[in-house]
Design an enzyme around this catalytic site. Structure first.
Site, PDB file in Angstrom:
ATOM      1  N   CYS A 113      -4.810   2.606  -3.627  1.00 45.74           N
ATOM      2  CA  CYS A 113      -3.462   2.325  -2.821  1.00 45.74           C
ATOM      3  C   CYS A 113      -2.402   2.003  -3.451  1.00 45.74           C
ATOM      4  O   CYS A 113      -1.471   1.932  -2.125  1.00 45.74           O
ATOM      5  CB  CYS A 113      -3.912   2.908  -1.563  1.00 45.74           C
ATOM      6  SG  CYS A 113      -4.979   4.255  -1.246  1.00 45.74           S
ATOM      7  N   GLN A 126      -4.810  -4.476   7.106  1.00 44.51           N
ATOM      8  CA  GLN A 126      -5.378  -5.915   6.268  1.00 44.51           C
ATOM      9  C   GLN A 126      -5.519  -7.428   7.526  1.00 44.51           C
ATOM     10  O   GLN A 126      -6.586  -7.677   6.636  1.00 44.51           O
ATOM     11  CB  GLN A 126      -5.424  -6.028   5.037  1.00 44.51           C
ATOM     12  CG  GLN A 126      -5.407  -4.796   4.202  1.00 44.51           C
ATOM     13  CD  GLN A 126      -6.758  -4.147   4.102  1.00 44.51           C
ATOM     14  OE1 GLN A 126      -7.744  -5.309   4.130  1.00 44.51           O
ATOM     15  NE2 GLN A 126      -7.181  -3.087   3.832  1.00 44.51           N
ATOM     16  N   ASP A 180       2.881  -4.607   7.743  1.00 49.46           N
ATOM     17  CA  ASP A 180       1.383  -3.797   7.888  1.00 49.46           C
ATOM     18  C   ASP A 180       1.123  -4.798   7.978  1.00 49.46           C
ATOM     19  O   ASP A 180       0.314  -5.741   6.968  1.00 49.46           O
ATOM     20  CB  ASP A 180       1.953  -3.101   6.234  1.00 49.46           C
ATOM     21  CG  ASP A 180       1.021  -2.244   6.483  1.00 49.46           C
ATOM     22  OD1 ASP A 180       0.056  -2.505   6.921  1.00 49.46           O
ATOM     23  OD2 ASP A 180       0.381  -2.393   5.120  1.00 49.46           O
ATOM     24  N   HIS A 227       1.204  -1.393   0.083  1.00 50.38           N
ATOM     25  CA  HIS A 227       0.191   0.294  -0.068  1.00 50.38           C
ATOM     26  C   HIS A 227       0.858   0.721   0.053  1.00 50.38           C
ATOM     27  O   HIS A 227       2.093   1.279   0.576  1.00 50.38           O
ATOM     28  CB  HIS A 227      -0.592   0.027   1.255  1.00 50.38           C
ATOM     29  CG  HIS A 227      -2.523   0.546   1.666  1.00 50.38           C
ATOM     30  ND1 HIS A 227      -1.803   2.086   1.941  1.00 50.38           N
ATOM     31  CD2 HIS A 227      -3.826   1.146   1.094  1.00 50.38           C
ATOM     32  CE1 HIS A 227      -2.885   2.578   2.021  1.00 50.38           C
ATOM     33  NE2 HIS A 227      -3.984   1.853   1.438  1.00 50.38           N
ATOM     34  N   LYS A 262     -10.158  -0.885  10.580  1.00 48.83           N
ATOM     35  CA  LYS A 262     -10.204  -2.166  10.145  1.00 48.83           C
ATOM     36  C   LYS A 262     -10.668  -3.207  10.279  1.00 48.83           C
ATOM     37  O   LYS A 262     -10.505  -5.002   9.531  1.00 48.83           O
ATOM     38  CB  LYS A 262      -9.045  -2.409   8.930  1.00 48.83           C
ATOM     39  CG  LYS A 262      -8.726  -1.172   8.047  1.00 48.83           C
ATOM     40  CD  LYS A 262      -7.620  -1.405   7.179  1.00 48.83           C
ATOM     41  CE  LYS A 262      -7.276  -0.352   6.270  1.00 48.83           C
ATOM     42  NZ  LYS A 262      -7.790   0.015   5.354  1.00 48.83           N
TER      43      LYS A 262
HETATM   44  N1  PMP Z   1      -1.663  -1.028   5.428  1.00 47.08           N
HETATM   45  C1  PMP Z   1      -2.557  -1.235   4.535  1.00 47.08           C
HETATM   46  C2  PMP Z   1      -2.458  -2.929   4.138  1.00 47.08           C
HETATM   47  C3  PMP Z   1      -3.880  -0.571   3.454  1.00 47.08           C
HETATM   48  O1  PMP Z   1      -5.133  -1.655   3.476  1.00 47.08           O
HETATM   49  C4  PMP Z   1      -4.554   0.411   4.544  1.00 47.08           C
HETATM   50  C5  PMP Z   1      -5.513   1.014   4.432  1.00 47.08           C
HETATM   51  N2  PMP Z   1      -6.093   0.950   2.970  1.00 47.08           N
HETATM   52  C6  PMP Z   1      -2.993   1.240   5.052  1.00 47.08           C
HETATM   53  C7  PMP Z   1      -2.069   0.861   5.651  1.00 47.08           C
HETATM   54  C8  PMP Z   1      -3.465   2.161   5.465  1.00 47.08           C
HETATM   55  O2  PMP Z   1      -4.741   2.361   7.041  1.00 47.08           O
HETATM   56  P1  PMP Z   1      -5.028   3.774   7.528  1.00 47.08           P
HETATM   57  O3  PMP Z   1      -5.869   4.695   5.977  1.00 47.08           O
HETATM   58  O4  PMP Z   1      -6.197   3.177   8.340  1.00 47.08           O
HETATM   59  O5  PMP Z   1      -4.205   4.474   8.379  1.00 47.08           O
END
Ligand code: PMP
Length: 405
Positions: free
Chosen positions: A362, A201, A198, A120, A224
């Site tokens: 993203c 998910q 990370d 991401h 999430k």
């Molecule tokens: N890493 C991953 C794999 C994500 O899916 C996301 C959110 N889509 C993020 C980081 C960032 O999370 P947040 O927007 O809640 O800070």
């Protein structure tokens, strides 16, 4: 399975209509829905207990502080780590920024930061910033044509490049792939790399045991995992966490302040300046409580059954192209229909009450590697039903008919 079907009623959002159709929510990868107990907890805080933490000696503040700190111990237990290794942040994005900026002063132009092709933007851009400031180089662990991480190639890169940092997502937000991160962490530890995972998910679907994984850092977002937005966590091994330079400064994170200089407290306080997201933490505590009452194996099996049910029906539609690892997956399916634009299909699906995400999610570099513009993404959670999938498939077939003429 019936017990799980009942759980759906705990999520008030799911009982509404969109465009005159019952809402079918297939976008849990963007944010999960919240059970009533989480909403109640936040409401309770503001209606009965509102006060600041770590400041007042009065009962309201002491009560808020003890609840706030209790949730830290709850999360630490959930992750199988020590509570002083858990920092509250505003989300996975901020957690990754704290790590990347915190190690920048230890990087130089000889160093490699190794990330995967599945990341991401939140696990790419902070490292680009760190590389720009330190002169370090970024290298990418590759994927194959389907979008699956090439593990032998990744391990060879770790052994050959001896990166200073190895940062990888536990599960891909775009494709749902579960990466075999234990293998990557083991290889990275052998070359003394700092390991950053990370878990944004993975947290809800995989319930990671961090003492087993033994990574240096692991991050996630409350929203999430049934909790509120604006809150996340940063886990770090205590010595590694304390070794990070400070990210934001201000009240509460200091030990002593004079007009000339300041000294800082140890983690987690060192990374929590200012008034934190107290209601968010308490709401997340309710979410963890809720999850703790459910059998993770039963939930996982149910999610996997739903995933296969959806995948099989999608695969049976002529012209549907599916990306990613369909064997090891958290329940997220990225797909396209022939060369039709994902946006057009997503708009049509919305008119049938289907909420799913379309675009690059993203992960622009990943989408570029797959040679496409974007995908439609179904991301499931345990509160979805077989009926949700039947309704979605029927709506998708109608949308395709409209689009293909
Ligand atoms: N890493 C991953 C794999 C994500 O899916 C996301 C959110 N889509 C993020 C980081 C960032 O999370 P947040 O927007 O809640 O800070």
């Amino acid at each position: 399975m019936n017990i799980i079907a009942e759980l759906r009623h705990d999520f008030p959002v799911l009982s509404q209509s969109i465009e005159g159709q019952p809402l079918i929510y297939l976008d849990s990868g963007a944010t999960s829905q919240k059970p009533q107990c989480v909403i109640d907890e936040i409401n309770d805080f503001y209606s009965k207990n509102n006060s600041n933490v770590h400041r007042g000696l009065h009962s309201l503040s002491e009560n808020a502080t003890s609840k706030y700190e209790y949730v830290r111990t709850q999360l630490a237990k959930f992750l199988s780590v020590n509570s002083k290794e858990v920092v509250w942040t505003s989300g996975a994005t901020e957690s990754l920024n704290i790590i990347a900026s915190g190690v920048t002063c230890d990087l130089n132009s000889q160093d490699i930061i190794l990330i995967s092709a599945l990341e991401h933007h939140a696990n790419i851009v902070p490292w680009q910033q760190a590389a720009q400031e330190s002169g370090a180089k970024i290298a990418i662990m590759p994927i194959n044509k389907q979008g699956i991480l090439d593990i032998p190639a990744a391990i060879a890169m770790i052994e050959d490049l001896k990166p200073k940092v190895m940062a990888c997502t536990h599960a891909s937000n775009t494709l749902g792939n579960i990466n075999p991160i234990a293998k990557l962490i083991d290889a990275a530890k052998k070359v003394n790399a700092i390991t950053v995972i990370d878990g944004a998910q993975a947290f809800l679907h995989l319930r990671p045991n961090l003492s087993q994984l033994d990574c240096d850092f692991y991050v996630g977002s409350a929203h999430k995992a049934l909790g509120p937005t604006g809150l996340g966590f940063l886990y770090g091994k205590f010595d590694k966490l304390n070794a990070l330079s400070v990210f934001k400064t201000g009240g509460e994170m200091i030990d002593k302040v004079t007009y000339e200089s300041s000294s800082y407290r140890e983690a987690p306080a060192k990374f929590e300046p200012g008034t934190p997201n107290i209601s968010g933490v308490l709401g997340f505590g309710a979410a963890i409580n809720y999850l703790n009452k459910l059998d993770p194996i039963v939930l996982h099996q149910y999610e996997q059954t739903l995933y296969s049910y959806c995948l099989n029906q999608l695969q049976a539609i002529d012209g549907i192209i599916i990306y990613g690892d369909t064997q090891n997956n958290i329940g997220t399916i990225s797909f396209n229909y022939r060369d039709e634009h994902h946006y057009d299909i997503a708009m049509l699906l919305n008119s049938y009450g289907i909420a799913l995400r379309s675009g690059h999610h993203c992960t622009q570099p990943l989408i570029a590697e797959l040679g496409i513009q974007g995908t439609l993404r179904v991301s499931l959670a345990f509160y979805n039903s077989h009926n949700d999938i039947d309704t979605f498939i029927t709506a998708l077939k109608s949308s395709i008919k409209l689009i293909a003429g």
